[in-house]
Design a protein around this motif. Sequence first.
Motif, PDB file in Angstrom:
ATOM      1  N   UNK A   1       0.824  -1.205   0.000  1.00 54.64           N
ATOM      2  CA  UNK A   1       0.000   0.000   0.000  1.00 54.64           C
ATOM      3  C   UNK A   1       0.861   1.260   0.000  1.00 54.64           C
TER       4      UNK A   1
ATOM      5  N   UNK B   1       1.037   4.382  -2.774  1.00 48.22           N
ATOM      6  CA  UNK B   1       0.660   5.716  -2.301  1.00 48.22           C
ATOM      7  C   UNK B   1      -0.634   5.728  -1.517  1.00 48.22           C
ATOM      8  N   UNK B   2      -1.130   4.535  -1.166  1.00 49.03           N
ATOM      9  CA  UNK B   2      -2.379   4.434  -0.413  1.00 49.03           C
ATOM     10  C   UNK B   2      -2.126   4.659   1.082  1.00 49.03           C
ATOM     11  N   UNK B   3      -0.968   4.209   1.558  1.00 49.81           N
ATOM     12  CA  UNK B   3      -0.532   4.523   2.927  1.00 49.81           C
ATOM     13  C   UNK B   3       0.654   5.471   2.827  1.00 49.81           C
TER      14      UNK B   3
ATOM     15  N   UNK C   1      -1.677  10.063  -8.895  1.00 49.59           N
ATOM     16  CA  UNK C   1      -2.733   9.613  -9.798  1.00 49.59           C
ATOM     17  C   UNK C   1      -2.178   9.367 -11.198  1.00 49.59           C
TER      18      UNK C   1
ATOM     19  N   UNK D   1      -0.424   6.119 -11.164  1.00 50.39           N
ATOM     20  CA  UNK D   1      -1.354   4.990 -11.163  1.00 50.39           C
ATOM     21  C   UNK D   1      -2.007   4.789 -12.529  1.00 50.39           C
TER      22      UNK D   1
ATOM     23  N   UNK E   1     -13.365  -3.426  -6.681  1.00 49.57           N
ATOM     24  CA  UNK E   1     -14.194  -2.346  -6.145  1.00 49.57           C
ATOM     25  C   UNK E   1     -15.190  -1.993  -7.238  1.00 49.57           C
TER      26      UNK E   1
ATOM     27  N   UNK F   1     -18.037  -0.402  -9.395  1.00 45.34           N
ATOM     28  CA  UNK F   1     -18.764   0.838  -9.624  1.00 45.34           C
ATOM     29  C   UNK F   1     -20.137   0.436 -10.148  1.00 45.34           C
ATOM     30  N   UNK F   2     -21.215   0.834  -9.460  1.00 45.31           N
ATOM     31  CA  UNK F   2     -22.532   0.376  -9.884  1.00 45.31           C
ATOM     32  C   UNK F   2     -22.847   0.793 -11.314  1.00 45.31           C
ATOM     33  N   UNK F   3     -23.558  -0.059 -12.022  1.00 42.36           N
ATOM     34  CA  UNK F   3     -24.109   0.243 -13.349  1.00 42.36           C
ATOM     35  C   UNK F   3     -23.116   0.251 -14.508  1.00 42.36           C
ATOM     36  N   UNK F   4     -21.827   0.131 -14.262  1.00 40.56           N
ATOM     37  CA  UNK F   4     -20.890   0.147 -15.380  1.00 40.56           C
ATOM     38  C   UNK F   4     -20.710  -1.282 -15.904  1.00 40.56           C
TER      39      UNK F   4
ATOM     40  N   UNK G   1     -11.424   0.402 -18.985  1.00 42.13           N
ATOM     41  CA  UNK G   1     -11.192   1.735 -18.431  1.00 42.13           C
ATOM     42  C   UNK G   1      -9.706   2.102 -18.214  1.00 42.13           C
TER      43      UNK G   1
END
Lengths: 230, 256
Positions: free
Chosen positions: A55, A59-61, A84, A87, A99, A101-104, A112
Amino acid sequence: MEAMIRVSDVSKSFVLHNQGGAVIPVMAGAALSVERGECVALVGDSGAGKSTLMRMLYGNYLANGGRIVVGDVEVSGAEPREILAMRREVLGYVSQFLRVVPRVPTLEVVAEPVWAAGGSRAEGEARARDLLARLNVPERLWSLSPTTFSGGEQQRVNIARGFAHEFPAMLLDEPTASLDATNRAVVLGLIEEAKARGAAIVGIFHDAEARAQVCDREIDVSGFTPERAA
Amino acid sequence: MTPLLQVRDLTKRYGARLGCGDVSFDLYPGEVMGIVGESGSGKSTLLNCLAGHQPPDEGQVIFDTRAEGPVDTLTMSEPERRMLGRTDWAFVHQNARDGLRMGVSAGANVGERLMAVGARHYGDIREQAVDWLSRVEIAEDRVDDRPRAFSGGMQQRLQIARNLVTGPRLVFMDEPTGGLDVSVQARLLDLLRGLVREMGLSAIIVTHDLAVVRLLADRLMVMKSGAVVETGLTDQVLDDPQHGYTQLLVSSVLQV
């Protein structure tokens, strides 16, 4: 040429301000370097800090001390937009869970990262189709959101997404967990292809055979566990 | 790269009480920044000062204008600032009724903003309005209905269409999903996320909902009692919060 991923003397503590300001040192003196085309496995008991180190690389931690450099990005001390950009273009991360993402639709979820890195609509879709087919995700599911898929299907979508853009550096967190033998072999193949095109990879693999097959070296993170105060 | 917005030492006091104090940051093109904090932390005051709805006591809000480059919007003339508010800036209110004209049709709500920047051809205006309504998932047969006849979620989507139709470069949003059902929120968030990415918008979103910023914001600013206590990359601030208040905020979210 310098190594793709360079970590030196990295330390990390958690300070729990709402629990009496308790300071929990979790890492000290962490160091590693990964060359292009090399896959390094992080090993050590549960709680030794494998995920924490990963992590910090992403760059998450936040690291409290030391230096983390990926490509030409100094992760420690970088601005959010620099992380960013790293990443998007340099460092990919296959986490253990998707993780969602609804509806995609699934095809877009996978394409993506290609689009984010500047690839065309067609390139992204072609790459997504190829990877979803290789990972045996049935074509009738591609237009649906992965929200309702089974755990194994979601994990394969996650892996397809992680490998869609050809990142020069990658972090893999248990990429073969919850996969059947056929798909496990596909994933190991993807890892070998990534190495062959020069990607520097850091991975956590509980699957010892998989680790032996794709990793060139192991780093035991227990060596970075700080001395516990008695 | 020139920042789109440079904010320097922005301070607003209400008498002896501090609204927001010494806020400074740079926002780059395409960046989405979330401002989080509890009620009364100063996040709405800050947003209103940034957007020119409230005069701050001190500081600068420098916007990179198309014509003249970076200009302090606080020293601009009122007509200049109003023009900015109709063209390059947009403001999405928490309550759609504050951002819509409730007495005119949905189509006119969208068309009006186009006319404010000089569009005159009725056919073109209507066509663009219908196009934008479909982008926010409002069917063409509702274009002549007044917003009063719309549900809360539809009103909010209409407000977004009205704001984005002129192709702004910076969007201010004040609790854009506040007061909506969870399912309606998810749809709106997904829509906003798509539009922000497609149009390469920069946005500043004020919310108390951490799930909203995790989905929409690249970076976060955490406020408490008028001061910024922590800033950083969104997932880093939420997963490894450094300040005691942020830790409290993150650990107070109920898990479902």
